[in-house]
Design a protein around this motif. Sequence first.
Motif, short mmCIF file in Angstrom:
data_model
loop_
_atom_site.label_atom_id
_atom_site.label_comp_id
_atom_site.label_asym_id
_atom_site.label_seq_id
_atom_site.Cartn_x
_atom_site.Cartn_y
_atom_site.Cartn_z
N VAL A 150 -2.09 4.43 -13.83
CA VAL A 150 -2.00 2.98 -13.66
C VAL A 150 -2.91 2.58 -12.50
CG1 VAL A 150 -0.41 1.09 -13.13
CG2 VAL A 150 0.38 3.01 -14.51
N PRO A 151 -3.66 1.51 -12.62
CA PRO A 151 -4.58 1.11 -11.52
C PRO A 151 -3.82 0.47 -10.35
CG PRO A 151 -4.71 -0.46 -13.31
CD PRO A 151 -3.82 0.65 -13.79
N PHE A 152 -3.10 1.30 -9.62
CA PHE A 152 -2.25 0.79 -8.54
C PHE A 152 -3.03 0.17 -7.39
CE2 PHE A 152 1.12 3.55 -10.34
CZ PHE A 152 2.09 2.59 -10.46
N TRP A 153 -4.19 0.69 -7.04
CA TRP A 153 -4.94 0.09 -5.93
C TRP A 153 -5.35 -1.33 -6.27
CZ3 TRP A 153 -4.00 1.90 -1.54
CH2 TRP A 153 -3.90 3.26 -1.29
N THR A 154 -5.80 -1.54 -7.47
CA THR A 154 -6.19 -2.88 -7.90
C THR A 154 -4.99 -3.81 -7.90
OG1 THR A 154 -7.91 -1.90 -9.27
CG2 THR A 154 -7.32 -4.18 -9.74
N LEU A 155 -3.86 -3.34 -8.39
CA LEU A 155 -2.65 -4.16 -8.40
C LEU A 155 -2.17 -4.48 -6.98
CD1 LEU A 155 -0.70 -2.42 -11.31
CD2 LEU A 155 -1.81 -4.66 -11.34
N ALA A 156 -2.29 -3.52 -6.07
CA ALA A 156 -1.87 -3.75 -4.69
C ALA A 156 -2.72 -4.82 -4.01
CB ALA A 156 -1.92 -2.45 -3.89
N VAL A 157 -4.04 -4.75 -4.19
CA VAL A 157 -4.93 -5.75 -3.58
C VAL A 157 -4.67 -7.12 -4.20
CG1 VAL A 157 -7.34 -6.45 -3.28
CG2 VAL A 157 -6.68 -4.07 -2.92
N ALA A 158 -4.45 -7.17 -5.51
CA ALA A 158 -4.15 -8.44 -6.16
C ALA A 158 -2.83 -9.01 -5.64
CB ALA A 158 -4.09 -8.27 -7.67
N ASN A 159 -1.85 -8.16 -5.38
CA ASN A 159 -0.57 -8.63 -4.85
C ASN A 159 -0.71 -9.12 -3.41
OD1 ASN A 159 2.16 -9.18 -5.27
ND2 ASN A 159 2.75 -7.28 -4.24
N VAL A 160 -1.52 -8.46 -2.61
CA VAL A 160 -1.79 -8.93 -1.25
C VAL A 160 -2.45 -10.30 -1.30
CG1 VAL A 160 -3.17 -8.51 0.83
CG2 VAL A 160 -1.85 -6.66 -0.19
N TRP A 161 -3.39 -10.48 -2.21
CA TRP A 161 -4.07 -11.77 -2.39
C TRP A 161 -3.08 -12.84 -2.80
CZ3 TRP A 161 -7.57 -15.17 -1.57
CH2 TRP A 161 -7.79 -16.19 -2.46
N PHE B 270 0.81 -1.21 0.00
CA PHE B 270 0.00 0.00 0.00
C PHE B 270 0.85 1.27 0.00
CE2 PHE B 270 -3.27 -2.74 2.38
CZ PHE B 270 -3.75 -3.24 1.18
N VAL B 271 2.08 1.21 0.49
CA VAL B 271 2.93 2.41 0.56
C VAL B 271 3.33 2.90 -0.84
CG1 VAL B 271 5.12 3.34 1.40
CG2 VAL B 271 3.74 1.88 2.88
N PRO B 272 3.92 2.03 -1.69
CA PRO B 272 4.25 2.55 -3.03
C PRO B 272 3.01 2.92 -3.84
CG PRO B 272 4.94 0.25 -2.80
CD PRO B 272 4.41 0.70 -1.48
N THR B 273 1.92 2.23 -3.59
CA THR B 273 0.68 2.58 -4.28
C THR B 273 0.25 3.99 -3.93
OG1 THR B 273 -0.04 0.29 -4.36
CG2 THR B 273 -1.75 1.96 -4.55
N PHE B 274 0.25 4.29 -2.65
CA PHE B 274 -0.16 5.62 -2.21
C PHE B 274 0.79 6.69 -2.73
CE2 PHE B 274 -0.21 9.09 0.87
CZ PHE B 274 -1.54 9.45 0.76
N LEU B 275 2.10 6.43 -2.67
CA LEU B 275 3.07 7.41 -3.14
C LEU B 275 3.00 7.60 -4.66
CD1 LEU B 275 6.13 6.50 -0.90
CD2 LEU B 275 4.53 8.41 -0.63
N ALA B 276 2.77 6.52 -5.38
CA ALA B 276 2.68 6.63 -6.84
C ALA B 276 1.46 7.43 -7.26
CB ALA B 276 2.63 5.24 -7.47
N LYS B 277 0.40 7.36 -6.49
CA LYS B 277 -0.81 8.12 -6.83
C LYS B 277 -0.60 9.63 -6.68
CE LYS B 277 -3.86 4.98 -7.84
NZ LYS B 277 -4.62 4.99 -9.06
N LEU B 278 0.43 10.03 -5.96
CA LEU B 278 0.70 11.45 -5.78
C LEU B 278 1.55 12.04 -6.90
CD1 LEU B 278 1.38 11.49 -1.94
CD2 LEU B 278 -0.72 12.09 -3.13
#
Length: 110
Positions: free
Chosen positions: A80-91, A65-73
């Motif tokens: 890039v759909p980083f939130w979706t990728l982050a949840v998929a990676n956690v899964w 979630f950290v790089p996702t949040f920073l990349a969104k800024l």
Amino acid sequence: MPDDSVTISPGPRFRTAMLLAIAADALQLVVFPLFVAGAISPADDLLDLGIGAVMVHLLGWHWEFVPTFLAKLVPGVDLVPFWTLAVANVWRKAKAMAATTTEKPALPER
């Protein structure tokens, strides 16, 4: 022959997190650029803060979630759909961890 593969049901928390991540990414990609001034938009930042908090609540703290949040800024990178990728990676990591815990070798008999 029995199937030794591990199947994990995503459960309601993972499903909810994935649906929210997809919705947030779609909102940021499609709707927000039409109404606000891009990456410096307060609505975009508030959405990222809210989604980050909800993800931590639903799935717990994960470093994805950290790089996702920073990349969104960063302007332009938020396409890039980083939130979706982050949840998929956690899964993916949760599934891999469950597979390793079920494959522990038996202790040798003495």
